[in-house]
Each structure stands twice: as structure tokens, then as C-alpha cells.
Design a protein around this motif. Sequence first.
Motif, PDB file in Angstrom:
ATOM      1  N   ASP A  35       0.944  -1.229   0.059  1.00  0.00           N
ATOM      2  CA  ASP A  35      -0.019  -0.005  -0.012  1.00  0.00           C
ATOM      3  C   ASP A  35       0.898   1.306   0.097  1.00  0.00           C
ATOM      4  N   GLY A  36       0.538   2.324  -1.057  1.00  0.00           N
ATOM      5  CA  GLY A  36       1.506   3.208  -1.119  1.00  0.00           C
ATOM      6  C   GLY A  36       2.589   3.503  -1.767  1.00  0.00           C
ATOM      7  N   PHE A  37       2.980   2.034  -2.251  1.00  0.00           N
ATOM      8  CA  PHE A  37       4.112   2.067  -3.174  1.00  0.00           C
ATOM      9  C   PHE A  37       4.117   2.770  -4.451  1.00  0.00           C
ATOM     10  N   GLU A  38       4.978   3.510  -4.900  1.00  0.00           N
ATOM     11  CA  GLU A  38       4.874   4.102  -6.381  1.00  0.00           C
ATOM     12  C   GLU A  38       6.031   3.702  -7.146  1.00  0.00           C
ATOM     13  N   TRP A  39       7.063   3.526  -6.758  1.00  0.00           N
ATOM     14  CA  TRP A  39       8.387   3.560  -7.970  1.00  0.00           C
ATOM     15  C   TRP A  39       9.632   2.676  -7.016  1.00  0.00           C
ATOM     16  N   PHE A  40      10.220   1.837  -7.934  1.00  0.00           N
ATOM     17  CA  PHE A  40      11.320   1.127  -7.425  1.00  0.00           C
ATOM     18  C   PHE A  40      12.409   1.045  -8.605  1.00  0.00           C
ATOM     19  N   GLU A  41      13.456   1.320  -8.344  1.00  0.00           N
ATOM     20  CA  GLU A  41      14.675   0.998  -9.350  1.00  0.00           C
ATOM     21  C   GLU A  41      16.005   1.051  -8.380  1.00  0.00           C
ATOM     22  N   LEU A  42      16.876  -0.265  -8.964  1.00  0.00           N
ATOM     23  CA  LEU A  42      18.047  -0.541  -8.460  1.00  0.00           C
ATOM     24  C   LEU A  42      19.138  -0.048  -9.311  1.00  0.00           C
ATOM     25  N   LEU A  43      19.872   0.740  -9.063  1.00  0.00           N
ATOM     26  CA  LEU A  43      20.521   1.491  -9.959  1.00  0.00           C
ATOM     27  C   LEU A  43      22.157   1.141  -9.597  1.00  0.00           C
ATOM     28  N   ARG A  44      22.712   0.482 -10.701  1.00  0.00           N
ATOM     29  CA  ARG A  44      24.194  -0.128 -10.819  1.00  0.00           C
ATOM     30  C   ARG A  44      25.260   1.189 -11.055  1.00  0.00           C
ATOM     31  N   PRO A  45      26.393   1.024  -9.963  1.00  0.00           N
ATOM     32  CA  PRO A  45      27.395   2.004 -10.319  1.00  0.00           C
ATOM     33  C   PRO A  45      27.889   1.719 -11.695  1.00  0.00           C
ATOM     34  N   VAL A  46      28.321   2.735 -12.152  1.00  0.00           N
ATOM     35  CA  VAL A  46      29.046   2.739 -13.702  1.00  0.00           C
ATOM     36  C   VAL A  46      30.459   2.956 -13.391  1.00  0.00           C
ATOM     37  N   GLU A  47      30.784   4.032 -12.780  1.00  0.00           N
ATOM     38  CA  GLU A  47      32.387   4.186 -12.699  1.00  0.00           C
ATOM     39  C   GLU A  47      32.535   5.080 -11.362  1.00  0.00           C
ATOM     40  N   GLY A  48      33.935   4.875 -10.762  1.00  0.00           N
ATOM     41  CA  GLY A  48      34.206   5.506  -9.523  1.00  0.00           C
ATOM     42  C   GLY A  48      33.603   5.448  -8.286  1.00  0.00           C
ATOM     43  N   THR A  49      32.730   4.333  -8.107  1.00  0.00           N
ATOM     44  CA  THR A  49      32.033   4.140  -6.767  1.00  0.00           C
ATOM     45  C   THR A  49      31.620   2.681  -6.870  1.00  0.00           C
ATOM     46  N   ASP A  50      31.405   2.012  -5.633  1.00  0.00           N
ATOM     47  CA  ASP A  50      31.194   0.965  -5.512  1.00  0.00           C
ATOM     48  C   ASP A  50      29.681   0.661  -4.696  1.00  0.00           C
ATOM     49  N   GLN A  51      29.075   1.895  -4.913  1.00  0.00           N
ATOM     50  CA  GLN A  51      27.539   1.989  -4.185  1.00  0.00           C
ATOM     51  C   GLN A  51      26.569   1.870  -5.177  1.00  0.00           C
ATOM     52  N   TYR A  52      25.831   0.928  -4.816  1.00  0.00           N
ATOM     53  CA  TYR A  52      24.584   0.759  -5.498  1.00  0.00           C
ATOM     54  C   TYR A  52      23.426   1.513  -5.189  1.00  0.00           C
ATOM     55  N   LEU A  53      22.296   2.128  -5.603  1.00  0.00           N
ATOM     56  CA  LEU A  53      21.391   2.983  -5.104  1.00  0.00           C
ATOM     57  C   LEU A  53      20.105   2.105  -5.347  1.00  0.00           C
ATOM     58  N   VAL A  54      19.357   2.220  -4.257  1.00  0.00           N
ATOM     59  CA  VAL A  54      18.046   1.175  -4.251  1.00  0.00           C
ATOM     60  C   VAL A  54      16.958   2.425  -4.055  1.00  0.00           C
ATOM     61  N   TYR A  55      16.302   2.768  -5.191  1.00  0.00           N
ATOM     62  CA  TYR A  55      15.340   3.836  -5.165  1.00  0.00           C
ATOM     63  C   TYR A  55      14.110   3.467  -4.969  1.00  0.00           C
ATOM     64  N   THR A  56      13.396   3.777  -3.982  1.00  0.00           N
ATOM     65  CA  THR A  56      11.870   3.725  -3.868  1.00  0.00           C
ATOM     66  C   THR A  56      10.984   4.992  -3.628  1.00  0.00           C
ATOM     67  N   ARG A  57       9.922   5.085  -4.160  1.00  0.00           N
ATOM     68  CA  ARG A  57       8.864   6.302  -3.765  1.00  0.00           C
ATOM     69  C   ARG A  57       7.708   5.928  -3.251  1.00  0.00           C
ATOM     70  N   TRP A  58       7.303   6.406  -2.384  1.00  0.00           N
ATOM     71  CA  TRP A  58       6.139   6.254  -1.518  1.00  0.00           C
ATOM     72  C   TRP A  58       5.072   7.219  -1.402  1.00  0.00           C
ATOM     73  N   ARG A  59       3.908   6.873  -1.287  1.00  0.00           N
ATOM     74  CA  ARG A  59       2.749   7.772  -1.358  1.00  0.00           C
ATOM     75  C   ARG A  59       3.139   8.805   0.125  1.00  0.00           C
ATOM     76  N   SER A  60       3.556   8.148   0.867  1.00  0.00           N
ATOM     77  CA  SER A  60       3.721   8.954   2.372  1.00  0.00           C
ATOM     78  C   SER A  60       4.609   8.040   3.419  1.00  0.00           C
ATOM     79  N   GLU A  61       5.396   8.863   4.259  1.00  0.00           N
ATOM     80  CA  GLU A  61       6.254   8.406   5.136  1.00  0.00           C
ATOM     81  C   GLU A  61       5.430   6.957   5.812  1.00  0.00           C
ATOM     82  N   ALA A  62       4.160   7.336   6.229  1.00  0.00           N
ATOM     83  CA  ALA A  62       3.482   6.361   6.947  1.00  0.00           C
ATOM     84  C   ALA A  62       3.451   5.159   6.078  1.00  0.00           C
ATOM     85  N   ASP A  63       3.209   5.243   4.629  1.00  0.00           N
ATOM     86  CA  ASP A  63       3.148   3.938   4.104  1.00  0.00           C
ATOM     87  C   ASP A  63       4.473   3.227   3.985  1.00  0.00           C
ATOM     88  N   PHE A  64       5.665   3.996   3.827  1.00  0.00           N
ATOM     89  CA  PHE A  64       6.815   3.447   4.001  1.00  0.00           C
ATOM     90  C   PHE A  64       7.108   2.717   4.946  1.00  0.00           C
TER      91      PHE A  64
END
Length: 124
Positions: A35-64
Motif C-alpha cells: 500500500d502506498g508504493f509508487e516506484w522502484f529502481e535498482l541503480l548499478r554504479p558505472v564508474e568511480g564508486t562501489d555504491q548501488y542505489l535502491v530507489y523507492t518512492r512512496w505515497r507517504s512516510e507512513a506507507d513506507f
Amino acid sequence: MASVVKINVLTVPAEQREVLEKRFAARAGAVESADGFEWFELLRPVEGTDQYLVYTRWRSEADFEAWMAGSMRGAHAPAPGSEGGEARKPAATGSTVWSFEVVQTAEPRPTVAEGSADAEGSAS
């Protein structure tokens, strides 16, 4: 009410990248029905870092927070048929969560050729 974005910054050693990506692929669909989920993306680093980003968007803080307290635990459980030892060892060596409120968004505008009756009818 503005949507909220959560970005989980995962530090992933090069030898663990494939493991991390396979784990996310194995639980594809686990968050989409929350409930309240809007978007997800797993972002792979291309260069210069070893950090992946897990992006999620939610309707509200309460939903998250509700997802975190409930079904998120199931989404992070070992996948059926996975090796118990591998599933228990984290692929990431570090994790930080960034939180944002969405204040402005944009999406592509349709071009004249995309669905305009005038563009199709003008050649006749």
C-alpha cells in the motif's frame, strides 16, 4: 501530500555485485503490491564508486514505515530454493538510507507525431 523517496545506498564489493543483483531479481514483485508504493529502481554504479542505489518512492512516510514494519521483512527473507549460507551473508558491506520529499517532478511531453490527429491527417 507529497510523495517521499527513500534511497538505500549499498556499498557492494565488486565480487558481490552479481550476488546482489540476483537477490533483487529473485524477489522482483515483492514490493509492488505494498500500500502506498509508487516506484522502484535498482541503480548499478558505472564508474568511480562501489555504491548501488535502491530507489523507492512512496505515497507517504507512513506507507513506507508500514512496509518496513510488515512485508519488507518477507521481501528480505531468503528466496525459496536459495542456498541458506549464501542467503544469510549480506552482499553489501554497508548501508545508508537517504530520505527526501518530492517537491517537483517532470515527465516527457508527447511530441506532435505521438497521437496527434492533425499530424496523421495532414498528409491527405
